[in-house]
Design an enzyme around this catalytic site. Structure first.
Site, PDB file in Angstrom:
ATOM      1  N   GLY A 101      55.676  38.897  47.329  1.00 22.12           N
ATOM      2  CA  GLY A 101      56.065  37.682  46.400  1.00 22.12           C
ATOM      3  C   GLY A 101      57.779  37.971  46.257  1.00 22.12           C
ATOM      4  O   GLY A 101      58.210  38.555  46.753  1.00 22.12           O
ATOM      5  N   GLY A 102      57.803  36.889  45.427  1.00 23.92           N
ATOM      6  CA  GLY A 102      59.200  37.019  44.986  1.00 23.92           C
ATOM      7  C   GLY A 102      59.942  38.154  44.589  1.00 23.92           C
ATOM      8  O   GLY A 102      60.824  38.743  44.467  1.00 23.92           O
ATOM      9  N   PHE A 103      58.885  39.031  43.584  1.00 21.81           N
ATOM     10  CA  PHE A 103      59.332  40.281  43.147  1.00 21.81           C
ATOM     11  C   PHE A 103      59.399  41.535  44.134  1.00 21.81           C
ATOM     12  O   PHE A 103      59.940  42.584  43.896  1.00 21.81           O
ATOM     13  CB  PHE A 103      58.617  40.656  41.812  1.00 21.81           C
ATOM     14  CG  PHE A 103      58.893  39.819  40.968  1.00 21.81           C
ATOM     15  CD1 PHE A 103      60.244  39.881  40.342  1.00 21.81           C
ATOM     16  CD2 PHE A 103      58.114  38.806  40.315  1.00 21.81           C
ATOM     17  CE1 PHE A 103      60.489  39.066  39.175  1.00 21.81           C
ATOM     18  CE2 PHE A 103      58.308  38.006  39.357  1.00 21.81           C
ATOM     19  CZ  PHE A 103      59.647  37.964  38.564  1.00 21.81           C
ATOM     20  N   VAL A 134      53.331  44.186  47.475  1.00 18.03           N
ATOM     21  CA  VAL A 134      52.182  44.945  46.547  1.00 18.03           C
ATOM     22  C   VAL A 134      51.371  45.641  47.701  1.00 18.03           C
ATOM     23  O   VAL A 134      50.927  45.135  48.609  1.00 18.03           O
ATOM     24  CB  VAL A 134      51.292  43.838  45.964  1.00 18.03           C
ATOM     25  CG1 VAL A 134      50.434  44.558  44.985  1.00 18.03           C
ATOM     26  CG2 VAL A 134      52.282  42.885  44.968  1.00 18.03           C
ATOM     27  N   LYS A 156      53.149  47.667  42.744  1.00 22.64           N
ATOM     28  CA  LYS A 156      54.065  46.588  42.932  1.00 22.64           C
ATOM     29  C   LYS A 156      55.281  47.228  43.154  1.00 22.64           C
ATOM     30  O   LYS A 156      55.900  47.931  42.217  1.00 22.64           O
ATOM     31  CB  LYS A 156      53.932  45.502  41.866  1.00 22.64           C
ATOM     32  CG  LYS A 156      54.958  44.293  42.435  1.00 22.64           C
ATOM     33  CD  LYS A 156      55.077  43.327  41.142  1.00 22.64           C
ATOM     34  CE  LYS A 156      53.857  42.031  41.262  1.00 22.64           C
ATOM     35  NZ  LYS A 156      54.244  41.336  41.958  1.00 22.64           N
ATOM     36  N   ASP A 199      56.144  33.020  34.730  1.00 27.56           N
ATOM     37  CA  ASP A 199      55.925  32.630  36.020  1.00 27.56           C
ATOM     38  C   ASP A 199      54.424  32.552  36.348  1.00 27.56           C
ATOM     39  O   ASP A 199      54.122  33.023  37.198  1.00 27.56           O
ATOM     40  CB  ASP A 199      56.495  33.642  36.859  1.00 27.56           C
ATOM     41  CG  ASP A 199      56.749  33.300  38.318  1.00 27.56           C
ATOM     42  OD1 ASP A 199      56.783  32.193  38.627  1.00 27.56           O
ATOM     43  OD2 ASP A 199      56.945  34.265  39.141  1.00 27.56           O
TER      44      ASP A 199
END
Ligand SMILES: *[C@@H]1O[C@H](CO)[C@@H](O)[C@H](O)[C@H]1NC(C)=O
Ligand SMILES: *[C@@H]1O[C@H](CO)[C@@H](O)[C@H](O)[C@H]1NC(C)=O
Ligand SMILES: *[C@@H]1O[C@H](CO)[C@@H](O)[C@H](O)[C@H]1NC(C)=O
Ligand SMILES: *[C@@H]1O[C@H](CO)[C@@H](O)[C@H](O)[C@H]1NC(C)=O
Ligand SMILES: *[C@@H]1O[C@H](CO)[C@@H](O)[C@H](O)[C@H]1NC(C)=O
Ligand SMILES: *[C@@H]1O[C@H](CO)[C@@H](O)[C@H](O)[C@H]1NC(C)=O
Length: 666
Positions: A352-354, A357, A371, A467
């Site tokens: 994802g954006g971060f 994972v 993550k 979020d």
């Protein structure tokens, strides 16, 4: 006066130099404890060194050296042919390999040797080797084997006119004390003594070898009957011959005693000259060995160092003092590395954006999700970690539990409970996967709402998720929705400075006032939850770029359906009408209410829960935008489409990913 002195001086010199001459000539006997005063005839490369050492050969290859007693010895058969001699010699190796021919004691009719080849020990050449006309008796000390002479390694031999020995034996001596033979290494650099005795009556030639300080052994090494009268001429020279081969070595004689009229006197070992220190190539050899050793050691050290360094580097972490209080929440990078099989691509369960994972398994068999968030700034890390850890204490059945963290350079790793079914958006959008029925969807919505309520009100401080979206809702084994990533958006909030404000969130879930002010509130969370409800009910993303223009913004389209009185048209066609109509209408209308452009008009999460549980009735929602208010202003569009450079988004447009919006400050 001057002339008288000069002639006196001359007389003295003559007198002194004549002493050894007379002595040797008369008696056919001599003893040299060192050769400083010796009356020798030298040729080849033989020389007497300043300390009296007779050097027959040096480290030059293929060289000869001879040293003979100046005067002939009377070997007339009229008198006795017996003789006795002994000498101390040393063969000093100069190369890594042993080699280089050897030394011979010789009784020869001539003391000058012309046309002689070095492999014949400086005594013969190819054409005369073996001829009885040579009249040469030699005792050879040969450290190497020469196949052409059918000899053996490291041996002592008796040669008559021929380098093929009459008799030979490996170098050894009989120890009078130990009563046994002890072998010797001729070319060891150690001085040794050799005795050669010939008895005219017995016609026996004895050759005896021993280390320098060992008394003459009781038994000779070689004992050979020889009729010397067949060999020698009346006038013979005695001396030494030595030669070097392709591998050079230094051959020395330290002292020599000869007697033609009785037993040769023993040498005075203490008066013998000393050998030059073992230097040259020997030293070089040691240097070479040391150099090799050092290189090997240095290489080993470097390899170990490199291995250690890369191991350290591989598992390197950032750990600061303030983290000590989070000890129990701190995971070592090594354990995470092992749990995720080295962060193998196969173990990726989400992206994802971060960051990515990974699924992992701890040694206790506990499944975890790791993550990896890339994060360069050290600023605010302390506060962020504190917050993350405190959130780790949040316990709710609709929240994904944070187990701990790990920090590396430019990277933060967060460890969560592993959710076997993954994220909700994959169920909603991925083709082929079994989609969720309405019962499950409604259950998930209620669960997420309850989790969000807990964040907003159930904790000592208000936690804003920032979020909320289908991608951040994970499904546990019982298909309960669980919120994950809460508080993570704060990571980017901490990157603030006076010039810019970084707002994190996901396009389509971000309330207008959030994009304007950058300030997240519980109401911006409610807005995102509204978008999420519409998403779950309709099976569409909040912003569907591929769709027709009017369907671009989900909330606008649902409102349009509502205002046309056909709100159920917005339900997910994949449900094929299998839903509870009241619940569907409730979810869609509540979604609209939460998406109200005015934050104050949105219900709080407690109210949302009440509506979903049927504990309160939904307020009336006007079906014309004039009275309800618009959802998407031109400003939103500006933000969404005209300033793409002002926000960062995941490269995959199908994923409604987290974005960070940089708003110019000042
Ligand atoms: C050996 O001796 C000869 C003659 O004295 C000399 O020319 C030569 O340089 C010496 N070689 C070595 C290696 O010492
Ligand atoms: C050697 O010695 C013998 C007897 O002692 C003698 O007759 C002879 O002349 C000697 N020869 C020489 C060359 O001195
Ligand atoms: C071999 O040695 C003898 C004796 O020194 C010499 O007279 C002869 O010329 C030599 N022969 C050759 C081929 O060098
Ligand atoms: C030579 O050695 C033998 C023993 O092997 C001994 O009987 C003899 O006397 C020795 N001869 C000389 C001249 O030393
Ligand atoms: C030794 O040699 C001489 C001369 O060749 C000969 O006269 C004598 O008989 C020999 N002695 C023995 C014991 O063989
Ligand atoms: C030679 O032998 C005789 C008789 O045994 C002895 O007197 C003399 O000292 C010896 N000389 C040498 C140099 O060995």
């Amino acid at each position: 006066m001057a002339t008288v002195l000069r002639s006196l001086h001359l007389l003295m010199i003559l007198y002194i130099s004549s002493i050894p001459l007379n002595f040797a000539q008369d008696e056919s006997q001599f003893i040299y404890n060192g050769f400083s005063q010796a009356n020798l005839y030298l040729d080849g490369i033989a020389e007497i060194l300043p300390n009296g050492l007779l050097q027959l050969t040096n480290s030059s290859n293929q060289k000869l050296g001879h040293a003979f007693y100046q005067l002939p010895i009377n070997f007339s058969t009229i008198s006795s042919l017996s003789f006795s001699t002994n000498f101390v010699f040393a063969m000093v190796p100069q190369e890594l390999e042993h080699g280089g021919h050897g030394i011979a004691f010789a009784i020869s009719p001539s003391r000058s040797f012309n046309g002689i080849e070095s492999q014949y020990l400086g005594l013969f050449n190819r054409s005369n080797n073996g001829l009885t006309s040579n009249h040469i008796l030699a005792i050879e000390l040969d450290p190497v084997k020469s196949p052409e002479f059918e000899d053996i390694d490291n041996h002592v031999g008796i040669d008559v006119n021929d380098l093929r020995s009459l008799e030979s034996a490996p170098a050894a001596y009989y120890s009078n004390e130990e009563r046994r033979d002890i072998s010797l290494e001729l070319i060891s650099g150690n001085p040794m003594q050799l005795w050669i005795d010939y008895d005219e009556v017995e016609k026996l030639l004895n050759v005896t070898l021993a280390p320098i300080r060992t008394p003459k052994p009781n038994w000779p090494l070689l004992s050979r009957p020889i009729n010397l009268s067949e060999i020698v001429l009346e006038s013979m020279y005695v001396g030494f011959s030595a030669s070097t081969g392709t591998v050079a070595s230094d051959h020395y004689i330290l002292g020599w005693s000869f007697n033609k009229s009785g037993q040769a006197q023993s040498l005075d070992i203490s008066r013998l000259p000393t050998l030059p220190p073992r230097r040259k190539r020997n030293e070089k050899r040691i240097v070479v060995i040391w150099a090799h050793l050092i290189v090997v050691v240095v290489l080993l050290l470097m390899i170990t160092g490199a291995v250690y360094y890369f191991r350290r580097k591989k598992y390197e972490e950032v750990r600061e003092d303030w983290e000590s209080e989070y000890g129990t929440h701190r995971f070592s990078y090594k354990s995470l590395y092992k749990a995720t099989k080295g962060f193998k691509a196969k173990e990726i369960i989400g992206e994802g954006g971060f960051g990515k994972v990974y699924r992992g398994t701890l040694p206790s068999n506990e499944q975890i999700a790791v993550k990896r968030v890339s994060h360069d700034s050290q600023q605010g890390m302390k506060e962020f970690v504190a917050e993350i850890i405190s959130m780790g204490r949040l316990r709710h059945r609709n929240l994904v539990r944070l187990l701990g963290y790990c920090r590396r350079k430019g990277e933060l790793l967060l460890i969560y409970d592993y959710m076997p079914h993954g994220s909700l958006d994959r169920f909603l959008y991925s083709n082929g996967r079994r989609h969720l029925n309405w019962l499950q969807r409604f259950q998930i919505l209620k669960g997420v709402a309850s989790g969000l309520l807990y964040l907003h009100e159930g904790w000592e401080q208000i936690v804003i998720h920032r979020d909320i979206k289908a991608g951040n809702v994970l499904l546990d084994a019982e298909m309960n929705g669980r919120l994950s990533d809460f508080g993570l958006a704060r990571l980017y909030d901490h990157d603030t400075n006076s010039q810019t404000t970084l707002v994190a969130g996901t396009v389509g879930y971000m309330a207008l006032e959030l994009t304007r002010t950058g300030r997240a509130t519980t109401y911006t969370d409610v807005y995102a939850f509204g978008a999420f409800m519409l998403e779950v009910a309709s099976g569409r993303r909040p912003i569907e770029r591929m769709a027709m223009a009017e369907e671009l913004v989900l909330v606008d389209w649902v409102f349009e359906c509502w205002s046309k009185g056909t709100i159920l048209r917005a339900s997910d066609p994949r449900l094929e009408g299998n839903y509870v109509v009241e619940e569907m209408v409730l979810v869609l209308k509540l979604g609209l209410l939460c998406s109200h452009v005015n934050p104050a008009a949105r219900p709080n999460m407690r109210r949302v829960m009440q509506f979903l549980n049927g504990d309160a009735d939904l307020p009336n929602i006007p079906n014309d935008s004039a009275s309800f208010g618009t959802f998407t202003s031109s400003e939103t569009f500006d933000f969404l489409w005209s300033t793409p450079s002002s926000f960062v988004q995941s490269s995959d447009p199908s994923m409604s990913s987290t974005v960070s919006i940089l708003k110019g400050g000042g």
